[in-house]
Design an enzyme around this catalytic site. Structure first.
Site, PDB file in Angstrom:
ATOM      1  CD  GLU A   1      -2.869   1.260   2.349  1.00 13.18           C
ATOM      2  OE1 GLU A   1      -2.724   0.461   3.286  1.00 13.18           O
ATOM      3  OE2 GLU A   1      -3.731   2.133   2.317  1.00 13.18           O
TER       4      GLU A   1
ATOM      5  CB  ALA B   1       0.489  -1.700  11.847  1.00 17.69           C
ATOM      6  CG  MET B   2       0.178  -3.193   5.087  1.00 14.54           C
ATOM      7  SD  MET B   2      -0.826  -1.769   4.559  1.00 14.54           S
ATOM      8  CE  MET B   2      -1.957  -2.582   3.444  1.00 14.54           C
ATOM      9  CD  GLU B   3      -4.893  -2.132   5.604  1.00 16.87           C
ATOM     10  OE1 GLU B   3      -3.972  -1.663   6.307  1.00 16.87           O
ATOM     11  OE2 GLU B   3      -5.515  -1.453   4.771  1.00 16.87           O
ATOM     12  CG  ASN B   4       0.051  -6.806   4.152  1.00 12.18           C
ATOM     13  OD1 ASN B   4      -0.042  -5.906   3.328  1.00 12.18           O
ATOM     14  ND2 ASN B   4       0.987  -6.831   5.090  1.00 12.18           N
TER      15      ASN B   4
ATOM     16  CD  GLU C   1      -3.096  -1.967  10.732  1.00 13.86           C
ATOM     17  OE1 GLU C   1      -3.552  -2.192   9.602  1.00 13.86           O
ATOM     18  OE2 GLU C   1      -2.763  -0.826  11.104  1.00 13.86           O
TER      19      GLU C   1
ATOM     20  CG  HIS D   1      -7.796  -2.043   7.730  1.00 13.69           C
ATOM     21  ND1 HIS D   1      -8.602  -1.102   7.132  1.00 13.69           N
ATOM     22  CD2 HIS D   1      -6.724  -1.347   8.209  1.00 13.69           C
ATOM     23  CE1 HIS D   1      -8.053   0.098   7.247  1.00 13.69           C
ATOM     24  NE2 HIS D   1      -6.910  -0.014   7.909  1.00 13.69           N
TER      25      HIS D   1
ATOM     26  CD  GLU E   1      -6.509   3.235   6.590  1.00 13.96           C
ATOM     27  OE1 GLU E   1      -6.712   3.103   7.805  1.00 13.96           O
ATOM     28  OE2 GLU E   1      -5.880   2.385   5.924  1.00 13.96           O
TER      29      GLU E   1
HETATM   30  N1  PHE Z   1      -3.111   0.869   5.814  1.00 16.10           N
HETATM   31  C1  PHE Z   1      -2.294   1.119   6.989  1.00 16.10           C
HETATM   32  C2  PHE Z   1      -3.272   1.347   8.135  1.00 16.10           C
HETATM   33  O1  PHE Z   1      -3.715   0.481   8.747  1.00 16.10           O
HETATM   34  C3  PHE Z   1      -1.414   2.289   6.888  1.00 16.10           C
HETATM   35  C4  PHE Z   1      -0.264   2.158   5.944  1.00 16.10           C
HETATM   36  C5  PHE Z   1      -0.333   2.745   4.699  1.00 16.10           C
HETATM   37  C6  PHE Z   1       0.883   1.500   6.322  1.00 16.10           C
HETATM   38  C7  PHE Z   1       0.725   2.658   3.816  1.00 16.10           C
HETATM   39  C8  PHE Z   1       1.954   1.426   5.467  1.00 16.10           C
HETATM   40  C9  PHE Z   1       1.875   2.018   4.213  1.00 16.10           C
HETATM   41  O2  PHE Z   1      -3.733   2.407   8.391  1.00 16.10           O
HETATM   42 ZN    ZN Z   2      -5.801   1.625   8.547  1.00 15.29          ZN
END
Ligand code: PHE
Ligand code: ZN
Length: 704
Positions: free
Chosen positions: A124, A264-267, A300, A303, A322
């Site tokens: 992302e 942090a990232m919600e993959n 996360e 998401h 978001e």
């Molecule tokens: N999508 C992530 C979040 O939970 C934020 C994020 C965006 C992290 C881009 C890394 C890079 O909000």
């Molecule tokens: Zn988020």
């Protein structure tokens, strides 16, 4: 290099091609990584064969095939940012590419890179184009598989999205794993991790009986520190079932903790977190950090439904996922602790982070109209103001109406990439609601300023509130329209109790505000015009109004409440947020007046009534301790500077320090008692009672 272009929301076009399935294969080497991608391509309009433009940055193309045939010169073009297939066949076809990338040279923290010896991805918003050629946009949702091959000693753990369907050893010391994600998703949710990690394991059984393996991956020595993150994850999974009716959808959920990662990232099923947001131990972690881990883990996880199952059509809609997910994590933390205290913290954050942005040269709407680099739009406005916009739906519809709205949203849009209007429409349609010009919250930047004056008519037993609103000009938006502002309001009688509210005269009509024949004590006024009046009927005595309860809209409210009224609210309001707010307004006024004194070199003075107000809060044992700690804390320096025409940091600092010192010496006895009563030498426990106790003790101690 192509020059960066400004991209406009109004120019959105549906893609010419969709991707149905994607099979990825990674060969992770020490020098380079080879990525093979096999994509089944479906034209949006059958029989129309326009060029297919794939994004790709820092990639070395090794081969490209369509339906098994290597493309020849002239059938494709490769540039620094794109691979263009000039004349693809009409109808469905299979596209196969092989590319090489250099993860160990990638320092952008985007795409595939090495982090402390491990392979790790971040896609992302537009990082997937650094991994392979693809239509790197969120409205391309595909089902994918991912095969990873690497040296077994160096990379014993191989992770990607979805379920592990096959793994095994290969000749030459390599091994492989194949992951399959049964849910279609945009490529920004793709993830791959390979390295020397161990997992802390647990399970969660969902409401329908699915047993989910939970794994938090860290370097071996950090495993004990993942206990709180695991607790947080399980709490979040349960809460989402209870409050939003959202169940987890796979047999496994992984969180990987890595040191070099932004946030942090919600993959999908493979969240990646910066270690600071996962690891905790009582010796080195503060209560605030424990609470942050709870909130981010929840965020996360949430998401999975708000962002992953239902995603964004384009990056202008970022707040769709978001704003909604921040709202959900705020609510989660509220339910795990004190709702009022959480709300105070969130509003303070909005005021110190988002208000200055909304008032400055970077002001933009919750849904921006254009961007040059998407990375710059992960802002307090998109996140925090976006969460306020979602909260307003709940304020207008009530908990049940809001839940009906989210149920309809998931029912309509599961597996789709949608827009903020789609969320709005689900809320409206599920409740047959009239939301007037509510959508302006997504398109108009700037913090609305709402003025309110009140008057009591003893003879007619009516109480009137007259509102006027303006939205300040922001870059590119010199003239604004009035917004739809929900103002939650109640009236206090002279003993400090809430008056029952029966009906309100508004817009030439008398509207009953009772609920199922029962009186209500808070009602939501719908302020939609530049100027508007609401008149409460049957008001037996002159009330003190409590306005914008729970901070029901992200605005600056200027009321005609006197200091006496504010002291009264500080002492009595049933709305905890407004009790705190009254104290803060008084403190802000006091601080601003003393800033003037400081600038004139006049002596600083502290109003004894303020000291008394603070003392009453301190001694009120019916109050939540964490609330007391908040209520006796002065507004921050930046908040005061935000209110000044010309910020004067020296003066604000001196004044804040002066008031703190004065409170400390005048209420020394009370503060010391609080410190004594709230000390404990027991083992660290993360729960609201203990956190509240520590908060009060430490705040009191800070005043010494
Ligand atoms: N999508 C992530 C979040 O939970 C934020 C994020 C965006 C992290 C881009 C890394 C890079 O909000
Ligand atoms: Zn988020």
């Amino acid at each position: 290099m192509d020059a960066p272009k400004e991209i406009f929301l109004k120019d959105y076009k549906l893609p010419d091609y969709y991707f149905d399935t994607v099979d990825l294969s990674f060969f992770l080497g020490e020098e380079k990584t080879t990525v093979s991608a096999k994509i089944s391509v479906v034209p949006r309009v059958d029989g129309v064969a326009s060029p297919l433009v794939l994004d790709g940055v820092d990639l070395k193309l090794i081969s490209v095939k369509i339906n098994g045939n290597e493309l020849k010169e002239g059938e494709f073009q490769v540039g620094p940012r794109h691979l263009i297939l000039t004349s693809p066949p009409s109808g469905n076809f299979i596209l196969e590419t092989v590319t090489e990338i250099l993860p160990h040279k990638n320092t952008s923290l985007e795409g595939l890179y090495k982090s402390s010896g491990n392979f790790c991805t971040q896609c992302e918003a537009e990082g997937f184009r650094k991994i392979t050629f693809y239509q790197d946009r969120p409205d391309i949702m595909a089902k994918d598989t991912c095969r990873i091959e690497a040296n077994k000693l160096l990379y014993p753990v191989l992770l990607s999205n979805g379920n592990l369907i096959e793994q095994g050893d290969l000749e030459g010391g390599n091994h492989f794993a194949i992951w399959e994600d049964p849910f279609k998703k945009p490529c920004y949710l793709f993830a791959l991790v390979a390295g020397q990690l161990e997992s802390r394991d647990d399970t969660f059984t969902t409401c329908s009986g699915r047993k989910v393996a939970l794994k938090i991956w860290t370097p071996p020595q950090d495993l004990p520190k993942a206990e709180h993150a695991m607790y947080s994850l399980k709490a979040a999974m349960k809460w989402d079932e209870d409050v939003f009716g959202r169940e987890y959808d796979l047999d496994i959920f992984n969180i990987v903790s890595v040191p070099d990662f932004l946030g942090a990232m919600e993959n999908k099923s493979l969240n990646i977190f910066n270690s600071a947001l996962v690891l905790a131990s009582p010796e080195t972690t503060t209560d605030a950090d424990y609470a942050a881990i709870l909130g981010v883990t929840g965020h996360e996880y949430f998401h999975n439904w708000t962002g992953n199952r239902v995603t964004c059509r384009d990056w202008f809609q970022l707040s769709l996922k978001e704003g909604l997910t921040v709202f959900r994590d705020q609510e989660f933390s509220s339910d795990m602790g004190s709702r009022t205290v959480k709300r105070i913290g969130d509003v303070s954050r909005l005021r110190t982070r988002q208000f200055p942005q909304d008032a400055g040269p970077m002001a933009h709407s919750v849904r921006p109209h254009s961007y040059i680099k998407m990375d710059n739009f992960y802002t307090a406005t998109v996140y925090e103001k976006g969460a306020e916009v979602v909260r307003m739906y709940k304020t207008l519809l009530g908990s049940q109406g809001f839940r009906k709205g989210t149920d309809l949203y998931f029912e309509r849009h599961d597996g789709q990439a949608v827009t903020c209007e789609d969320f709005f429409a689900a809320m409206r349609d599920a409740n047959h609601a009239d939301f007037a010009n509510f959508l302006l919250w997504y398109s108009q930047a700037g913090t609305p300023i709402v003025k309110v004056t009140s008057s009591y008519n003893a003879e007619a037993r009516t109480f009137s509130l007259k509102f006027s609103q303006t939205v300040p000009p922001t870059p590119g938006q010199p003239v604004k329209e009035p917004m739809f502002i929900p103002v939650a309001a109640g009236l206090l009688d002279s003993s400090g109790k809430d008056m029952p509210l029966s009906s309100i005269y508004h817009d030439g009509k008398l509207e009953s505000v009772t609920c199922c024949g029962q009186p209500v004590y808070t009602t939501v006024l719908r302020v939609t015009k530049g100027e508007e009046e609401f008149t409460f009927s049957d008001v037996p005595e002159k009330p003190i109004p409590s306005l914008l309860r729970g901070y029901s809209a992200p605005i600056r409210l200027q009321s005609d409440l006197t200091d006496d009224d504010l002291f009264f609210l500080l002492a009595h309001d049933s709305d905890g947020f407004n009790r705190w707010e009254a104290g803060q307004i008084l403190a802000r006024k006091l601080m601003l007046s003393q800033v003037v004194n400081f600038q004139k070199s006049s002596p600083l003075v502290l109003d004894p009534q303020f000291v008394h107000g603070i003392k009453c809060i301190l001694l009120d044992s019916s109050l939540d301790k964490e609330f007391i700690a908040k209520a006796i804390t002065l507004p921050g320096e930046s908040e005061i500077m935000d209110l000044m025409e010309v910020a004067d940091p020296d003066a604000v600092h001196a004044v804040r320090k002066f008031i703190r010192k004065q409170l400390a010496s005048q209420l020394k006895h009370e503060f010391l008692n609080l410190v004594k009563e709230n000390r404990s030498s027991e083992k660290y426990v993360f729960d609201h009672t203990n956190m509240a106790r520590r908060a009060l003790k430490n705040t009191a101690l800070g005043k010494k």
